[in-house]
Design an enzyme around this catalytic site. Structure first.
Site, mmCIF file in Angstrom:
data_model
loop_
_atom_site.group_PDB
_atom_site.id
_atom_site.type_symbol
_atom_site.label_atom_id
_atom_site.label_comp_id
_atom_site.label_asym_id
_atom_site.label_seq_id
_atom_site.Cartn_x
_atom_site.Cartn_y
_atom_site.Cartn_z
ATOM 1 C CG LEU A 5 -2.362 -1.109 1.158
ATOM 2 C CD1 LEU A 5 -2.699 -1.432 2.996
ATOM 3 C CD2 LEU A 5 -2.595 -1.095 -0.240
ATOM 4 C CG HIS A 6 1.339 3.456 -3.154
ATOM 5 N ND1 HIS A 6 -0.043 4.014 -3.651
ATOM 6 C CD2 HIS A 6 1.226 2.580 -4.458
ATOM 7 C CE1 HIS A 6 -0.499 3.758 -5.007
ATOM 8 N NE2 HIS A 6 0.397 2.835 -5.331
ATOM 9 N N GLY A 28 -2.035 5.949 -2.908
ATOM 10 C CA GLY A 28 -2.533 5.677 -4.155
ATOM 11 C C GLY A 28 -3.844 5.307 -3.055
ATOM 12 C CG HIS A 29 -2.824 1.461 -3.063
ATOM 13 N ND1 HIS A 29 -1.771 1.062 -2.767
ATOM 14 C CD2 HIS A 29 -3.012 0.120 -3.613
ATOM 15 C CE1 HIS A 29 -1.345 -0.031 -3.789
ATOM 16 N NE2 HIS A 29 -2.250 -0.192 -4.089
ATOM 17 C CE LYS A 41 -0.081 4.060 -11.891
ATOM 18 N NZ LYS A 41 -0.120 3.037 -12.406
ATOM 19 C CG ASP A 42 -4.781 0.862 -12.740
ATOM 20 O OD1 ASP A 42 -3.183 -0.008 -12.719
ATOM 21 O OD2 ASP A 42 -4.496 1.105 -11.070
ATOM 22 C CD GLN A 63 -7.855 -2.138 -12.288
ATOM 23 O OE1 GLN A 63 -7.246 -3.403 -12.141
ATOM 24 N NE2 GLN A 63 -8.032 -2.054 -10.823
ATOM 25 C CG LEU A 90 1.884 7.667 -5.096
ATOM 26 C CD1 LEU A 90 1.595 7.315 -4.147
ATOM 27 C CD2 LEU A 90 3.610 8.573 -5.180
ATOM 28 C CB SER A 91 2.414 2.693 -9.930
ATOM 29 O OG SER A 91 3.117 0.906 -9.799
HETATM 30 P P1 AMP Z 1 -3.484 -2.638 -6.949
HETATM 31 O O1 AMP Z 1 -3.203 -2.672 -5.461
HETATM 32 O O2 AMP Z 1 -2.822 -1.707 -7.768
HETATM 33 O O3 AMP Z 1 -4.859 -3.368 -7.449
HETATM 34 O O4 AMP Z 1 -4.808 -1.188 -6.919
HETATM 35 C C1 AMP Z 1 -5.346 -1.191 -5.890
HETATM 36 C C2 AMP Z 1 -5.738 0.334 -6.620
HETATM 37 O O5 AMP Z 1 -5.583 1.585 -6.358
HETATM 38 C C3 AMP Z 1 -7.133 0.596 -7.894
HETATM 39 O O6 AMP Z 1 -8.179 0.766 -7.946
HETATM 40 C C4 AMP Z 1 -6.045 1.222 -7.917
HETATM 41 O O7 AMP Z 1 -5.865 2.304 -9.656
HETATM 42 C C5 AMP Z 1 -5.506 2.134 -6.978
HETATM 43 N N1 AMP Z 1 -4.747 3.222 -7.398
HETATM 44 C C6 AMP Z 1 -2.817 2.456 -7.456
HETATM 45 N N2 AMP Z 1 -1.982 3.278 -7.336
HETATM 46 C C7 AMP Z 1 -2.829 4.426 -7.345
HETATM 47 C C8 AMP Z 1 -2.727 6.440 -7.453
HETATM 48 N N3 AMP Z 1 -1.281 6.458 -8.088
HETATM 49 N N4 AMP Z 1 -3.082 6.991 -7.139
HETATM 50 C C9 AMP Z 1 -4.527 6.659 -6.976
HETATM 51 N N5 AMP Z 1 -5.192 5.358 -7.006
HETATM 52 C C10 AMP Z 1 -4.560 4.561 -7.452
#
Ligand code: AMP
Length: 280
Positions: A31-32, A34-35, A147-148, A151, A182-183
């Site tokens: 988690l960062h 963004g999450h 971000k996605d 998706q 952020l990723s």
């Molecule tokens: P993930 O853990 O990569 O599957 O992402 C989980 C959720 O967090 C998804 O809805 C992503 O689009 C969102 N997410 C990932 N990175 C960001 C970001 N930098 N800003 C906003 N949402 C994000």
């Protein structure tokens, strides 16, 4: 915060909370900010917040980074606790996909372009896991990041097609101060690669600016974004395009709401990003 690992326990918990307004944030962990921005948004609008952490094997192809995907379990739990999460759902792969598992969910057309070209089985994995999670959590609101972007559109379409009773809430992309989105995968970048990684957001922002200044010729916008990326050595472009913000189809001219999408490869790290813009 309650940590639930078993599907059965989650189902029992859910029955008890039938009258609450439940907000749900599905993630793969690591988690960062963004999450956390999704979690905070859910916290603000819902009485109960459920977060799932599940590194979904179905959305990785055999050549991708499933086994080395970061899994900082303890610090993720701590971040959720601090953000006021009520339930953290972390199922095991074995229980989530038992040996005789044989059902998938596929959104046909929207899943085929852009990401779908480079990761042909990816979205089917995403839509299958999200459907299962939505059936289990039955949230009033589900939070996804811009971000996605593809998706997000695919999931919105799936929820509409299957009449799943949840509102999909789009949350803005959170970025580093230099613009890099952020990723969880950013942690794979070496120092030098990290410097190259800003190229995508620089190119996309330039594209947005030119639309703001009246440019409507998509080919010209794409060419100028490509030129920016080519200045960064070590960056390989997978795709870079201006397309319709609802259908993701390509356009000759900017009209109405468009999205600028891009994917690049830096060494073994694959990064995606996008920005919205409005044309005439
Ligand atoms: P993930 O853990 O990569 O599957 O992402 C989980 C959720 O967090 C998804 O809805 C992503 O689009 C969102 N997410 C990932 N990175 C960001 C970001 N930098 N800003 C906003 N949402 C994000």
């Amino acid at each position: 915060m309650r940590i639930i690992r078993s599907i059965r326990v989650l189902q029992v918990w859910r029955r008890k909370y039938a009258t609450q307004r439940i907000g749900f944030v599905p993630t793969m962990g690591a988690l960062h900010e963004g999450h956390l921005s999704l979690i905070r948004r859910a916290r603000k609008h819902c009485s109960t917040v459920v977060v799932s952490i599940f590194v979904n094997p179905l959305q990785f192809s055999p050549s991708e980074d499933l086994s080395r995907y970061p899994r900082p379990v303890k610090s993720d739990q701590q971040l959720c606790r601090e953000a006021g999460v009520d339930v953290l759902f972390c199922p095991s792969s074995e229980e989530f996909y038992p040996k005789d598992f044989q059902t998938t969910v596929k959104v046909n057309r929207l899943s085929q372009s852009w990401e779908g070209t480079f990761r042909p089985t990816h979205f089917e994995g995403v839509t299958t896991v999200v459907t299962k999670l939505l059936c289990l959590v039955r949230p009033n609101r589900s939070y996804f990041g811009q971000k996605d972007y593809q998706q997000l559109l695919v999931i919105k379409h799936m929820v509409k097609d299957l009449n799943i009773d949840t509102k999909i809430v789009r949350c803005s992309t959170i970025r580093e101060s230099d613009g890099l989105a952020l990723s969880s995968r950013n942690r794979y970048l070496s120092e030098n690669q990290r410097r190259q990684a800003i190229s995508l957001s620089v190119a996309l922002r330039q594209g947005v600016q030119s639309i703001k200044h009246g440019q409507t010729n998509v080919q010209m916008i794409q060419n100028s974004m490509q030129k920016i990326l080519e200045k960064f050595s070590g960056v390989r472009i997978e795709y870079l395009a201006v397309c319709d913000a609802n259908t993701l189809s390509t356009l000759p001219r900017v009209k109405g709401e468009v999205v600028l999408v891009g994917a690049i490869q830096i060494g073994k790290v694959r990064l995606i990003d996008n920005m919205l813009a409005k044309g005439p």
